[in-house]
Design a protein around this motif. Sequence first.
Motif, mmCIF file in Angstrom:
data_model
loop_
_atom_site.group_PDB
_atom_site.id
_atom_site.type_symbol
_atom_site.label_atom_id
_atom_site.label_comp_id
_atom_site.label_asym_id
_atom_site.label_seq_id
_atom_site.Cartn_x
_atom_site.Cartn_y
_atom_site.Cartn_z
ATOM 1 N N UNK A 75 45.468 37.440 28.203
ATOM 2 C CA UNK A 75 46.137 38.296 28.473
ATOM 3 C C UNK A 75 45.101 39.514 27.807
ATOM 4 N N UNK A 76 45.853 40.952 28.583
ATOM 5 C CA UNK A 76 44.866 42.045 28.340
ATOM 6 C C UNK A 76 45.653 43.355 27.608
ATOM 7 N N UNK A 77 45.084 43.847 26.844
ATOM 8 C CA UNK A 77 45.949 45.315 26.448
ATOM 9 C C UNK A 77 44.916 46.435 27.129
ATOM 10 N N UNK A 78 45.051 47.727 27.408
ATOM 11 C CA UNK A 78 45.058 48.548 27.765
ATOM 12 C C UNK A 78 45.424 49.589 27.732
ATOM 13 N N UNK A 79 44.502 51.206 27.182
ATOM 14 C CA UNK A 79 44.514 51.912 26.816
ATOM 15 C C UNK A 79 45.514 53.269 28.273
ATOM 16 N N UNK A 80 47.614 53.663 27.282
ATOM 17 C CA UNK A 80 47.587 54.480 28.730
ATOM 18 C C UNK A 80 47.317 55.647 28.554
ATOM 19 N N UNK A 81 47.797 56.466 29.168
ATOM 20 C CA UNK A 81 47.373 57.943 29.028
ATOM 21 C C UNK A 81 48.107 59.381 27.689
ATOM 22 N N UNK A 82 48.779 59.977 28.463
ATOM 23 C CA UNK A 82 49.594 60.185 26.870
ATOM 24 C C UNK A 82 50.524 58.790 27.291
ATOM 25 N N UNK A 83 51.088 58.021 26.439
ATOM 26 C CA UNK A 83 51.869 57.188 26.136
ATOM 27 C C UNK A 83 51.393 55.954 27.545
ATOM 28 N N UNK A 84 52.120 55.014 27.017
ATOM 29 C CA UNK A 84 52.272 53.951 27.887
ATOM 30 C C UNK A 84 50.899 52.504 27.217
ATOM 31 N N UNK A 85 50.447 52.419 26.733
ATOM 32 C CA UNK A 85 49.625 51.004 25.863
ATOM 33 C C UNK A 85 50.198 49.986 26.679
ATOM 34 N N UNK A 86 49.487 49.377 27.244
ATOM 35 C CA UNK A 86 50.135 47.827 27.629
ATOM 36 C C UNK A 86 49.602 46.222 26.750
ATOM 37 N N UNK A 87 50.148 46.007 27.123
ATOM 38 C CA UNK A 87 49.998 44.321 26.942
ATOM 39 C C UNK A 87 50.084 43.610 28.429
ATOM 40 N N UNK A 88 49.490 43.054 28.858
ATOM 41 C CA UNK A 88 49.770 42.652 29.744
ATOM 42 C C UNK A 88 49.082 40.666 30.368
ATOM 43 N N UNK A 89 50.135 40.416 31.140
ATOM 44 C CA UNK A 89 50.150 38.968 31.423
ATOM 45 C C UNK A 89 48.912 38.611 32.642
ATOM 46 N N UNK A 90 47.882 38.179 32.689
ATOM 47 C CA UNK A 90 47.623 38.406 33.833
ATOM 48 C C UNK A 90 47.172 37.494 34.824
ATOM 49 N N UNK A 91 47.399 37.656 36.320
ATOM 50 C CA UNK A 91 47.330 36.594 37.028
ATOM 51 C C UNK A 91 46.720 37.120 38.313
ATOM 52 N N UNK A 92 45.745 36.053 38.880
ATOM 53 C CA UNK A 92 45.571 36.042 40.014
ATOM 54 C C UNK A 92 45.487 36.638 40.616
ATOM 55 N N UNK A 93 45.418 38.171 41.664
ATOM 56 C CA UNK A 93 45.591 38.694 42.429
ATOM 57 C C UNK A 93 46.590 40.057 41.883
#
Length: 386
Positions: free
Chosen positions: A248-266
């Motif tokens: 899993x990874x999270x990342x900061x969005x721009x003005x809104x939209x911070x994300x938590x992602x399930x990371x898969x190859x490709x």
Amino acid sequence: MMNRATLPAAVVLTALFCLAPAATLSAAPAALSKNVGETPARDGTPFNVQRIAAFDYPWAMTFLPDGRLVLTEKAGRMYLVTPTGTRTAIEGVPAAYTWGQNGLLDVAPSPDFTRDKRLYFTRVASENGGGALILARARLEESGGRARLRDLSVLWRQRPAGSGGQPGGIIAFAPDGTHLFLSVGDRMEPETAQAPDAARGKILRLNLDGSAPADNPMAGQAGIRALTWSTGHRNPYGLAFAPDGTLWAHEMGPRGGDELNRIRPGGNYGWPEVSNGDQYSGWPIPRHATRPEFDAPALYWTPVIAPAGLAFYQGPVFPAWQGSALIGGLRAQGLVRIAFNADGTPHQADRWTLGRRIRDVAVAADGAIWVIEDGAEAGLLRLTQK
């Protein structure tokens, strides 16, 4: 730092962005939206907060097998810290380019640290008027009450260097200890996140010596392609494996939209083509639901929480939280707990206000949760059950 669902849920939570200071496209279902952004964070917490020590702009921490912490400060200092707060400066740390979000970043012990005493760490190094993200490793040597890095080697260097922030630089080891994953931000050059030959906006998968694994999605291709595991990321400051082996990874969005992602190859996570936030100018960005070829986030926050640090809980102190993800909030000034449904889809279970920007989160072997604040004279805090 869960079972694969056929349709990931998304939670909308919304805030102004706040910080201190092309891979293979694959079809991904659009995320559902559930707006819980108006749900207030709790001021009452289920834990006691003990201030153990204070540091100057600490960035990351990790536990060694003996229970001590290794902690980095953005300005380029690294320390060994005991559970009671006694610190020993680690000598031999290479210089870091400390501008904005850049500096000495993450640190993690080797999967075989008890035997090899190696620390892996990331920093941004000064280069051509800017800074290049670097992954390195060195042996931690202790003698006579002193600690020092020896046998330093650079495993990966970002080419070209960047002039912006958003370096990423978070390290995660595969559960079997055979590979290393590294988050690389877009360096405030959004278009590069979709460029397959740009060392920007990617999550990389490397062998422990920095070489390219033979089973990576673009193995055998030249340059950064051979190392790329996923692409289309903006500013990933959280990267960790769940107990079931899902990355899993999270990342900061721009003005809104911070994300938590399930990371898969490709996987391609869409930045900057799509986002659940908008440009700081107010100019809209197409939403994930409009581009189903991109992987949509499992959760997103609008207003943002400015996530930093990601750890999965396992331990006896908070038994109801087994397998939960813990995320620090810079903008949210607190701690977020993500729980997982039986089908592996995540949801925000708790959000607590601590009144301080939280930069990193770690779980000790005894089950206590440790967090570091962001800023000057920032606290190293230990959380235990009330």
